[in-house]
Motif scaffolding. Sequence first.
Motif, PDB file in Angstrom:
ATOM      1  N   ILE A 282       0.905  -0.877   0.176  1.00 19.15           N
ATOM      2  CA  ILE A 282      -0.094   0.022   0.165  1.00 19.15           C
ATOM      3  C   ILE A 282       0.685   1.134  -0.331  1.00 19.15           C
ATOM      4  CG2 ILE A 282      -1.594   0.971   1.125  1.00 19.15           C
ATOM      5  CD1 ILE A 282      -2.552  -1.165   2.456  1.00 19.15           C
ATOM      6  N   ALA A 283       1.693   1.278   1.245  1.00 19.84           N
ATOM      7  CA  ALA A 283       2.669   2.343   0.933  1.00 19.84           C
ATOM      8  C   ALA A 283       3.560   2.761  -0.659  1.00 19.84           C
ATOM      9  CB  ALA A 283       3.614   2.245   2.324  1.00 19.84           C
ATOM     10  N   LEU A 284       4.619   1.092  -0.857  1.00 22.41           N
ATOM     11  CA  LEU A 284       4.692   1.601  -2.550  1.00 22.41           C
ATOM     12  C   LEU A 284       3.910   1.868  -3.745  1.00 22.41           C
ATOM     13  CD1 LEU A 284       7.027  -1.440  -2.365  1.00 22.41           C
ATOM     14  CD2 LEU A 284       7.190   0.667  -1.932  1.00 22.41           C
ATOM     15  N   GLU A 285       2.752   1.501  -3.001  1.00 18.51           N
ATOM     16  CA  GLU A 285       1.763   1.930  -4.345  1.00 18.51           C
ATOM     17  C   GLU A 285       1.629   3.820  -3.891  1.00 18.51           C
ATOM     18  OE1 GLU A 285      -2.235  -0.154  -4.246  1.00 18.51           O
ATOM     19  OE2 GLU A 285      -2.386   0.647  -6.811  1.00 18.51           O
ATOM     20  N   ARG A 286       0.909   4.114  -2.913  1.00 19.53           N
ATOM     21  CA  ARG A 286       1.157   5.325  -3.062  1.00 19.53           C
ATOM     22  C   ARG A 286       2.190   5.833  -3.160  1.00 19.53           C
ATOM     23  NH1 ARG A 286       0.866   5.893   3.210  1.00 19.53           N
ATOM     24  NH2 ARG A 286      -1.418   4.460   3.089  1.00 19.53           N
ATOM     25  N   LEU A 287       3.943   5.475  -2.867  1.00 21.28           N
ATOM     26  CA  LEU A 287       4.887   5.699  -3.539  1.00 21.28           C
ATOM     27  C   LEU A 287       4.932   6.256  -5.088  1.00 21.28           C
ATOM     28  CD1 LEU A 287       8.391   6.360  -2.152  1.00 21.28           C
ATOM     29  CD2 LEU A 287       8.364   4.937  -4.399  1.00 21.28           C
ATOM     30  N   VAL A 288       4.445   5.323  -5.519  1.00 17.99           N
ATOM     31  CA  VAL A 288       4.739   5.394  -7.041  1.00 17.99           C
ATOM     32  C   VAL A 288       3.493   6.545  -7.639  1.00 17.99           C
ATOM     33  CG1 VAL A 288       3.882   3.941  -9.591  1.00 17.99           C
ATOM     34  CG2 VAL A 288       5.288   3.171  -7.494  1.00 17.99           C
ATOM     35  N   ARG A 289       2.105   6.231  -7.081  1.00 19.91           N
ATOM     36  CA  ARG A 289       1.617   7.476  -7.742  1.00 19.91           C
ATOM     37  C   ARG A 289       2.348   9.198  -7.612  1.00 19.91           C
ATOM     38  NH1 ARG A 289      -3.131   5.809 -10.268  1.00 19.91           N
ATOM     39  NH2 ARG A 289      -3.317   3.851 -10.116  1.00 19.91           N
ATOM     40  N   GLN A 290       2.573   9.256  -5.806  1.00 15.88           N
ATOM     41  CA  GLN A 290       2.600  10.404  -5.533  1.00 15.88           C
ATOM     42  C   GLN A 290       4.373  10.996  -5.828  1.00 15.88           C
ATOM     43  OE1 GLN A 290       1.515  10.603  -1.494  1.00 15.88           O
ATOM     44  NE2 GLN A 290      -0.814  10.332  -1.990  1.00 15.88           N
ATOM     45  N   ASP A 291       5.187  10.009  -5.562  1.00 13.73           N
ATOM     46  CA  ASP A 291       5.835  10.456  -6.105  1.00 13.73           C
ATOM     47  C   ASP A 291       6.670  10.351  -7.077  1.00 13.73           C
ATOM     48  OD1 ASP A 291       8.163  11.070  -3.158  1.00 13.73           O
ATOM     49  OD2 ASP A 291       5.704  10.037  -3.027  1.00 13.73           O
TER      50      ASP A 291
ATOM     51  N   ARG B 163       3.351   3.530 -18.267  1.00 14.41           N
ATOM     52  CA  ARG B 163       2.320   2.328 -19.057  1.00 14.41           C
ATOM     53  C   ARG B 163       3.530   0.956 -19.426  1.00 14.41           C
ATOM     54  NH1 ARG B 163      -1.797   5.925 -21.314  1.00 14.41           N
ATOM     55  NH2 ARG B 163       0.023   6.445 -22.128  1.00 14.41           N
ATOM     56  N   PRO B 164       2.878   0.139 -19.247  1.00 16.13           N
ATOM     57  CA  PRO B 164       3.576  -1.222 -19.194  1.00 16.13           C
ATOM     58  C   PRO B 164       3.683  -1.824 -20.931  1.00 16.13           C
ATOM     59  CG  PRO B 164       1.393  -1.406 -18.227  1.00 16.13           C
ATOM     60  CD  PRO B 164       1.755  -0.342 -18.183  1.00 16.13           C
ATOM     61  N   ASP B 165       3.284  -0.796 -22.196  1.00 20.01           N
ATOM     62  CA  ASP B 165       3.213  -0.444 -23.207  1.00 20.01           C
ATOM     63  C   ASP B 165       4.903   0.135 -23.714  1.00 20.01           C
ATOM     64  OD1 ASP B 165       1.282  -2.350 -24.099  1.00 20.01           O
ATOM     65  OD2 ASP B 165      -0.181  -0.957 -24.784  1.00 20.01           O
ATOM     66  N   ALA B 166       4.761   1.125 -23.124  1.00 19.49           N
ATOM     67  CA  ALA B 166       6.553   2.114 -23.106  1.00 19.49           C
ATOM     68  C   ALA B 166       7.528   1.495 -22.185  1.00 19.49           C
ATOM     69  CB  ALA B 166       5.874   3.399 -22.359  1.00 19.49           C
ATOM     70  N   LEU B 167       7.231   0.062 -21.763  1.00 19.13           N
ATOM     71  CA  LEU B 167       8.660  -0.691 -20.857  1.00 19.13           C
ATOM     72  C   LEU B 167       9.115  -1.638 -21.447  1.00 19.13           C
ATOM     73  CD1 LEU B 167       7.073   0.898 -17.221  1.00 19.13           C
ATOM     74  CD2 LEU B 167       9.084   2.027 -18.473  1.00 19.13           C
ATOM     75  N   GLN B 168       8.483  -2.194 -22.578  1.00 23.53           N
ATOM     76  CA  GLN B 168       8.436  -3.376 -23.136  1.00 23.53           C
ATOM     77  C   GLN B 168      10.008  -3.728 -23.352  1.00 23.53           C
ATOM     78  OE1 GLN B 168       6.729  -6.206 -22.322  1.00 23.53           O
ATOM     79  NE2 GLN B 168       5.398  -4.143 -22.034  1.00 23.53           N
ATOM     80  N   HIS B 169      10.715  -2.429 -23.541  1.00 21.96           N
ATOM     81  CA  HIS B 169      12.342  -2.535 -24.346  1.00 21.96           C
ATOM     82  C   HIS B 169      13.126  -3.049 -22.766  1.00 21.96           C
ATOM     83  CE1 HIS B 169      11.406   1.396 -22.767  1.00 21.96           C
ATOM     84  NE2 HIS B 169      12.744   1.564 -23.223  1.00 21.96           N
TER      85      HIS B 169
ATOM     86  N   TRP C  12       9.138  -5.052  -6.915  1.00 24.51           N
ATOM     87  CA  TRP C  12       7.945  -4.985  -6.863  1.00 24.51           C
ATOM     88  C   TRP C  12       7.162  -3.779  -7.487  1.00 24.51           C
ATOM     89  CZ3 TRP C  12       3.632  -0.980  -5.752  1.00 24.51           C
ATOM     90  CH2 TRP C  12       2.864  -2.107  -5.525  1.00 24.51           C
ATOM     91  N   ILE C  13       7.867  -2.335  -7.781  1.00 25.30           N
ATOM     92  CA  ILE C  13       7.886  -1.551  -8.269  1.00 25.30           C
ATOM     93  C   ILE C  13       8.189  -1.399  -9.835  1.00 25.30           C
ATOM     94  CG2 ILE C  13       8.025   0.679  -8.926  1.00 25.30           C
ATOM     95  CD1 ILE C  13       8.549   1.456  -5.857  1.00 25.30           C
ATOM     96  N   ALA C  14       9.377  -2.715 -10.033  1.00 20.59           N
ATOM     97  CA  ALA C  14       9.267  -3.215 -11.068  1.00 20.59           C
ATOM     98  C   ALA C  14       8.077  -3.681 -11.277  1.00 20.59           C
ATOM     99  CB  ALA C  14      10.141  -3.778 -11.484  1.00 20.59           C
ATOM    100  N   THR C  15       7.372  -4.554 -11.281  1.00 21.98           N
ATOM    101  CA  THR C  15       6.918  -6.016 -11.607  1.00 21.98           C
ATOM    102  C   THR C  15       5.242  -4.727 -11.630  1.00 21.98           C
ATOM    103  OG1 THR C  15       7.684  -7.677  -9.947  1.00 21.98           O
ATOM    104  CG2 THR C  15       5.742  -8.105 -10.334  1.00 21.98           C
ATOM    105  N   TYR C  16       5.240  -4.153 -10.593  1.00 22.02           N
ATOM    106  CA  TYR C  16       3.843  -3.234 -10.848  1.00 22.02           C
ATOM    107  C   TYR C  16       3.554  -2.405 -11.917  1.00 22.02           C
ATOM    108  CZ  TYR C  16       0.401   0.098  -7.929  1.00 22.02           C
ATOM    109  OH  TYR C  16      -0.677   0.882  -8.338  1.00 22.02           O
TER     110      TYR C  16
ATOM    111  N   THR D   9       3.367  -4.545 -14.828  1.00 19.70           N
ATOM    112  CA  THR D   9       2.111  -5.906 -14.914  1.00 19.70           C
ATOM    113  C   THR D   9       1.169  -4.534 -15.355  1.00 19.70           C
ATOM    114  OG1 THR D   9       2.406  -5.942 -12.764  1.00 19.70           O
ATOM    115  CG2 THR D   9       2.523  -7.201 -13.559  1.00 19.70           C
ATOM    116  N   GLY D  10       1.084  -3.513 -15.117  1.00 22.26           N
ATOM    117  CA  GLY D  10      -0.029  -2.637 -15.108  1.00 22.26           C
ATOM    118  C   GLY D  10      -0.913  -1.979 -14.116  1.00 22.26           C
ATOM    119  N   GLY D  11       0.428  -2.657 -12.804  1.00 17.54           N
ATOM    120  CA  GLY D  11      -1.049  -2.193 -11.465  1.00 17.54           C
ATOM    121  C   GLY D  11      -1.402   0.092 -11.334  1.00 17.54           C
ATOM    122  N   ALA D  12      -0.437   0.331 -12.163  1.00 16.71           N
ATOM    123  CA  ALA D  12      -0.747   1.008 -11.859  1.00 16.71           C
ATOM    124  C   ALA D  12      -1.392   1.553 -12.728  1.00 16.71           C
ATOM    125  CB  ALA D  12       0.389   2.037 -11.982  1.00 16.71           C
ATOM    126  N   GLU D  13      -1.978   1.166 -13.701  1.00  8.48           N
ATOM    127  CA  GLU D  13      -3.221   2.014 -14.613  1.00  8.48           C
ATOM    128  C   GLU D  13      -4.631   2.220 -14.231  1.00  8.48           C
ATOM    129  OE1 GLU D  13      -2.638   1.548 -19.283  1.00  8.48           O
ATOM    130  OE2 GLU D  13      -2.064  -0.416 -18.511  1.00  8.48           O
TER     131      GLU D  13
END
Length: 102
Positions: free
Chosen positions: A25-34, A52-58, A91-95, A98-102
Amino acid sequence: MSRLLALLFCAAPALAGEVAAVDAIALERLVRQDCGSCHGLSLKGGLGPDLRPDALQHYDHETLETVILDGVPGTAMPPWRPLLSEDEAQWIATYLLTGGAE
Ligand code: HEC
């Protein structure tokens, strides 16, 4: 003996909690805010590029983790190593992948 067993049973969940020391939960908040403060609140890009995942496929998972931990030298992308553990960067890399932030 039974007292020792009882002790072990009590200690085990606490230890397991410490090993998996990633607070999603804290990491998700960090990704969205920071991260979002530069990459856009929905990570579609801002000062920093689209995450977003499409932009990170490389990126493979490991390289992405390294970018998060070490930043992109010479750019505004800061290293997060002082703030994040390797487990958290993973965790953030996986997030992100896998588009967890979308
Ligand atoms: C102070 C602004 C800023 C913050 C905060 C920030 N970034 Fe960045 N980030 C950038 C910039 C600018 C770039 C582009 C660097 C370049 O020119 O290659 C970048 C690049 C990246 C890239 C490489 C993208 C690509 O397509 O090559 C990733 C991945 C990334 N950031 C992830 C993150 C994550 C995850 C966080 C939060 C933990 C974060 N960033 C926080 C500014 C920021």
